[in-house]
Design a protein around this motif. Structure first.
Motif, PDB file in Angstrom:
ATOM      1  N   VAL A  25       8.837  -4.772  -7.215  1.00 47.66           N
ATOM      2  CA  VAL A  25       9.027  -3.507  -7.754  1.00 47.66           C
ATOM      3  C   VAL A  25       8.731  -2.424  -6.781  1.00 47.66           C
ATOM      4  CG1 VAL A  25       8.090  -1.630  -9.384  1.00 47.66           C
ATOM      5  CG2 VAL A  25       8.492  -3.990  -9.984  1.00 47.66           C
ATOM      6  N   GLU A  26       9.636  -1.282  -6.412  1.00 47.43           N
ATOM      7  CA  GLU A  26       9.370  -0.401  -5.550  1.00 47.43           C
ATOM      8  C   GLU A  26       9.087   1.013  -6.245  1.00 47.43           C
ATOM      9  OE1 GLU A  26      10.924   1.422  -1.517  1.00 47.43           O
ATOM     10  OE2 GLU A  26      12.459   0.545  -2.775  1.00 47.43           O
ATOM     11  N   THR A  27       8.089   1.808  -5.926  1.00 40.87           N
ATOM     12  CA  THR A  27       7.653   3.013  -6.663  1.00 40.87           C
ATOM     13  C   THR A  27       7.797   3.994  -5.503  1.00 40.87           C
ATOM     14  OG1 THR A  27       6.257   1.935  -8.050  1.00 40.87           O
ATOM     15  CG2 THR A  27       6.181   4.159  -7.913  1.00 40.87           C
ATOM     16  N   VAL A  28       8.793   5.072  -5.685  1.00 41.06           N
ATOM     17  CA  VAL A  28       8.943   6.118  -4.878  1.00 41.06           C
ATOM     18  C   VAL A  28       8.928   7.423  -5.617  1.00 41.06           C
ATOM     19  CG1 VAL A  28      10.797   7.180  -3.396  1.00 41.06           C
ATOM     20  CG2 VAL A  28      10.937   4.945  -3.688  1.00 41.06           C
ATOM     21  N   ASN A  29       7.708   7.968  -5.094  1.00 43.40           N
ATOM     22  CA  ASN A  29       7.321   9.487  -5.642  1.00 43.40           C
ATOM     23  C   ASN A  29       7.147   9.292  -7.014  1.00 43.40           C
ATOM     24  OD1 ASN A  29       7.314  10.545  -2.967  1.00 43.40           O
ATOM     25  ND2 ASN A  29       8.766  12.378  -3.689  1.00 43.40           N
ATOM     26  N   TYR A  72       0.908  -1.254  -0.105  1.00 41.84           N
ATOM     27  CA  TYR A  72       0.091   0.079   0.230  1.00 41.84           C
ATOM     28  C   TYR A  72       0.889   1.190  -0.170  1.00 41.84           C
ATOM     29  CZ  TYR A  72       1.076  -0.308   5.115  1.00 41.84           C
ATOM     30  OH  TYR A  72       1.818  -0.314   6.033  1.00 41.84           O
ATOM     31  N   LEU A  73       0.460   2.287  -0.648  1.00 45.16           N
ATOM     32  CA  LEU A  73       1.290   3.645  -0.516  1.00 45.16           C
ATOM     33  C   LEU A  73       1.217   4.143   0.789  1.00 45.16           C
ATOM     34  CD1 LEU A  73       2.419   5.431  -2.728  1.00 45.16           C
ATOM     35  CD2 LEU A  73       0.314   6.769  -2.714  1.00 45.16           C
ATOM     36  N   HIS A  74       2.407   4.390   1.129  1.00 42.48           N
ATOM     37  CA  HIS A  74       2.622   5.124   2.487  1.00 42.48           C
ATOM     38  C   HIS A  74       3.653   5.931   2.435  1.00 42.48           C
ATOM     39  CE1 HIS A  74       5.529   1.929   2.437  1.00 42.48           C
ATOM     40  NE2 HIS A  74       5.994   2.277   3.792  1.00 42.48           N
ATOM     41  N   HIS A  75       3.831   6.707   3.566  1.00 40.96           N
ATOM     42  CA  HIS A  75       4.816   7.902   3.719  1.00 40.96           C
ATOM     43  C   HIS A  75       5.233   7.759   5.351  1.00 40.96           C
ATOM     44  CE1 HIS A  75       2.465  11.417   5.071  1.00 40.96           C
ATOM     45  NE2 HIS A  75       1.651  10.390   4.427  1.00 40.96           N
ATOM     46  N   HIS A  76       6.425   8.432   5.560  1.00 43.91           N
ATOM     47  CA  HIS A  76       6.428   8.620   6.998  1.00 43.91           C
ATOM     48  C   HIS A  76       7.532   9.540   7.322  1.00 43.91           C
ATOM     49  CE1 HIS A  76       9.585   6.133   5.403  1.00 43.91           C
ATOM     50  NE2 HIS A  76       8.860   4.955   5.532  1.00 43.91           N
ATOM     51  N   ARG A 128       6.550  13.674 -12.730  1.00 46.10           N
ATOM     52  CA  ARG A 128       7.485  14.166 -11.556  1.00 46.10           C
ATOM     53  C   ARG A 128       6.946  15.480 -10.719  1.00 46.10           C
ATOM     54  NH1 ARG A 128      12.393  11.795 -11.448  1.00 46.10           N
ATOM     55  NH2 ARG A 128      12.717  10.507 -13.204  1.00 46.10           N
ATOM     56  N   LEU A 129       6.229  16.272 -11.500  1.00 41.18           N
ATOM     57  CA  LEU A 129       5.850  17.562 -10.840  1.00 41.18           C
ATOM     58  C   LEU A 129       4.425  17.122 -10.052  1.00 41.18           C
ATOM     59  CD1 LEU A 129       5.559  20.769 -10.880  1.00 41.18           C
ATOM     60  CD2 LEU A 129       3.821  20.492 -12.787  1.00 41.18           C
ATOM     61  N   GLN A 130       3.588  16.225 -10.569  1.00 40.72           N
ATOM     62  CA  GLN A 130       2.665  15.813  -9.266  1.00 40.72           C
ATOM     63  C   GLN A 130       3.310  15.079  -8.238  1.00 40.72           C
ATOM     64  OE1 GLN A 130       0.666  13.143 -12.128  1.00 40.72           O
ATOM     65  NE2 GLN A 130      -0.618  14.892 -13.320  1.00 40.72           N
ATOM     66  N   TRP A 131       4.246  14.522  -8.139  1.00 45.11           N
ATOM     67  CA  TRP A 131       4.775  13.775  -6.874  1.00 45.11           C
ATOM     68  C   TRP A 131       5.375  14.917  -6.066  1.00 45.11           C
ATOM     69  CZ3 TRP A 131       3.618   9.475  -4.838  1.00 45.11           C
ATOM     70  CH2 TRP A 131       3.138   8.273  -5.721  1.00 45.11           C
ATOM     71  N   GLN A 132       6.006  15.951  -6.770  1.00 47.56           N
ATOM     72  CA  GLN A 132       6.447  16.735  -6.031  1.00 47.56           C
ATOM     73  C   GLN A 132       5.660  17.839  -5.513  1.00 47.56           C
ATOM     74  OE1 GLN A 132       8.911  19.348  -8.893  1.00 47.56           O
ATOM     75  NE2 GLN A 132      10.521  17.690  -9.263  1.00 47.56           N
ATOM     76  N   LEU A 133       4.429  18.062  -6.041  1.00 46.78           N
ATOM     77  CA  LEU A 133       3.480  18.932  -5.309  1.00 46.78           C
ATOM     78  C   LEU A 133       2.847  17.981  -4.147  1.00 46.78           C
ATOM     79  CD1 LEU A 133       0.928  20.625  -5.423  1.00 46.78           C
ATOM     80  CD2 LEU A 133      -0.370  19.091  -7.257  1.00 46.78           C
ATOM     81  N   LEU A 134       2.526  16.584  -4.303  1.00 45.10           N
ATOM     82  CA  LEU A 134       2.004  15.924  -3.149  1.00 45.10           C
ATOM     83  C   LEU A 134       3.026  15.605  -1.954  1.00 45.10           C
ATOM     84  CD1 LEU A 134       0.238  12.818  -4.723  1.00 45.10           C
ATOM     85  CD2 LEU A 134      -0.704  14.674  -3.494  1.00 45.10           C
ATOM     86  N   GLN A 135       4.310  15.699  -2.522  1.00 46.39           N
ATOM     87  CA  GLN A 135       5.425  15.742  -1.355  1.00 46.39           C
ATOM     88  C   GLN A 135       5.502  17.040  -0.529  1.00 46.39           C
ATOM     89  OE1 GLN A 135       9.315  14.272  -2.487  1.00 46.39           O
ATOM     90  NE2 GLN A 135      10.060  14.666  -0.375  1.00 46.39           N
ATOM     91  N   PHE A 136       5.293  18.288  -1.259  1.00 52.00           N
ATOM     92  CA  PHE A 136       5.218  19.536  -0.797  1.00 52.00           C
ATOM     93  C   PHE A 136       4.246  19.822   0.407  1.00 52.00           C
ATOM     94  CE2 PHE A 136       3.525  24.058  -0.243  1.00 52.00           C
ATOM     95  CZ  PHE A 136       4.889  24.482  -0.288  1.00 52.00           C
ATOM     96  N   VAL A 137       2.862  19.051   0.008  1.00 51.96           N
ATOM     97  CA  VAL A 137       1.663  19.049   0.766  1.00 51.96           C
ATOM     98  C   VAL A 137       1.968  18.117   2.027  1.00 51.96           C
ATOM     99  CG1 VAL A 137      -0.751  18.524   0.991  1.00 51.96           C
ATOM    100  CG2 VAL A 137       0.008  19.450  -1.313  1.00 51.96           C
ATOM    101  N   GLN A 139       8.698  10.961   1.489  1.00 55.87           N
ATOM    102  CA  GLN A 139       8.525  10.684   0.085  1.00 55.87           C
ATOM    103  C   GLN A 139       7.704   9.304   0.305  1.00 55.87           C
ATOM    104  OE1 GLN A 139      12.519   9.758  -1.098  1.00 55.87           O
ATOM    105  NE2 GLN A 139      12.699  11.443  -1.915  1.00 55.87           N
ATOM    106  N   MET A 140       6.650   9.318  -0.614  1.00 55.47           N
ATOM    107  CA  MET A 140       5.566   8.321  -0.658  1.00 55.47           C
ATOM    108  C   MET A 140       6.137   7.029  -1.573  1.00 55.47           C
ATOM    109  SD  MET A 140       2.386  10.870  -1.166  1.00 55.47           S
ATOM    110  CE  MET A 140       3.687  12.321  -2.000  1.00 55.47           C
ATOM    111  N   HIS A 141       5.919   5.962  -0.955  1.00 54.60           N
ATOM    112  CA  HIS A 141       6.435   4.789  -1.756  1.00 54.60           C
ATOM    113  C   HIS A 141       5.396   3.623  -1.342  1.00 54.60           C
ATOM    114  CE1 HIS A 141       8.715   2.778   1.754  1.00 54.60           C
ATOM    115  NE2 HIS A 141       8.215   3.661   2.176  1.00 54.60           N
TER     116      HIS A 141
END
Length: 297
Positions: free
Chosen positions: A56-60, A38-42, A193-202, A78-80
């Motif tokens: 497979v691992e997906t990071v941002n 599941y997608l998570h961050h910490h 990449r821009l979308q993930w940067q946006l989510l990481q900023f939030v 970072q979301m992964h």
């Protein structure tokens, strides 16, 4: 990779029991079967060394293949997500730590720049071949053994030293891999990449005053586009998503600090405790006081 469910926020290292290497900084390492499907961050860094299986691992939003010899680094917020191959068990050393544990970051500009650039300037995952495998394996095994014996003199210092060694080898490998990645055409990934940067900023600034207007000005995207983005990528509107991030953080603070509910409300970004109380009850099904008391029983 489009997200249809909101990322889960975690702020416990290893388990719900706090694991502190120093008075202020957490550290934990074990060998485990990776099951994060599941997608998570910490709010801590996670350094993983894979020893069995594949996946497979997906990071941002950027995916990479996992196999024995793979080492990945996920920075705070970072979301992964990790998905193991169906027919294999994906086992790894999982090392979780507060980034502030690395005291060298304050003095070494190169180390700081390279470490915080993982995922943007260098890849989040690298691979060590057979000739390098044993060296990396010995570092992680040393960290595990040292961590499990809490009575050893100089334990925090040795763990810091070996952790730095692992990270420096990871960064060195990433610099080599960066040249290969730069040769690939990036056009199709620019928007992702821009979308993930946006989510990481939030995720990094959710405890501040945030609005779609501010995000629009910062990322040069229209408010209507951003509104559609949150609904399609996280399954809810911007305000609901922001509230969820704040309440998840507040829930942890209720259990792990002695701060008052009023203090927590303002600390996670709410303008007043009344709104905090209403949103908390809507999401958790009980008041903040009831939540704290239930956990203490």
């Amino acid at each position: 990779m489009a997200m249809r469910k909101y990322p889960i926020y975690e702020d416990f290292v290893g388990s719900n029991t706090p694991h502190y290497l120093t008075r202020a900084h957490r550290f934990y390492i074990d060998v485990r079967q990776s099951r994060h499907c599941y997608l998570h961050h910490h709010n801590y860094a996670e350094l993983s060394f894979f020893i069995e299986g594949g996946g497979v691992e997906t990071v941002n939003g950027v995916s990479h293949r996992l196999m024995p010899g793979s080492v990945s680094l996920v920075l705070p917020y970072q979301m992964h997500i990790i998905r193991g191959d169906v027919d294999q068990k994906l086992r790894k050393y999982c090392c979780m730590f507060d980034i502030q544990l690395l005291t060298e970051l304050n003095d070494d500009r190169w180390f700081s720049y390279m470490l915080y650039g993982v995922g943007a300037n260098t890849p989040s995952s690298v691979h060590f071949d057979e000739s390098e495998f044993e060296r990396i394996h010995s570092i992680f095994e040393f960290l595990r053994q040292e961590y499990e014996d809490a009575d050893r003199p100089g334990r925090p210092q040795l763990i810091r030293t070996k952790l730095n060694e692992a990270l420096l080898l990871f960064l060195r490998k990433g610099i080599t891999a960066r040249t290969e990645q730069q040769s690939e055409a990036p056009g199709a990934d620019d928007k992702t990449r821009l979308q993930w940067q946006l989510l990481q900023f939030v995720h990094t600034h959710f405890d501040e005053r945030l609005s779609l207007k501010e995000l629009s000005e910062r990322f040069y995207l229209s408010v209507p586009y951003l509104s559609r983005f949150f609904k399609s990528h996280v399954g809810m509107g911007f305000v609901d998503y922001l509230h969820r991030l704040r309440i998840e953080r507040a829930s942890s603070m209720l259990l792990n600090t002695e701060m008052t509910i009023h203090e927590i409300a303002f600390d996670v970004g709410f303008d007043n405790s009344r709104t905090f109380s209403r949103v908390f009850r809507e999401l958790k099904g009980k008041t903040a006081s009831e939540y704290r008391m239930t956990a203490l029983k």
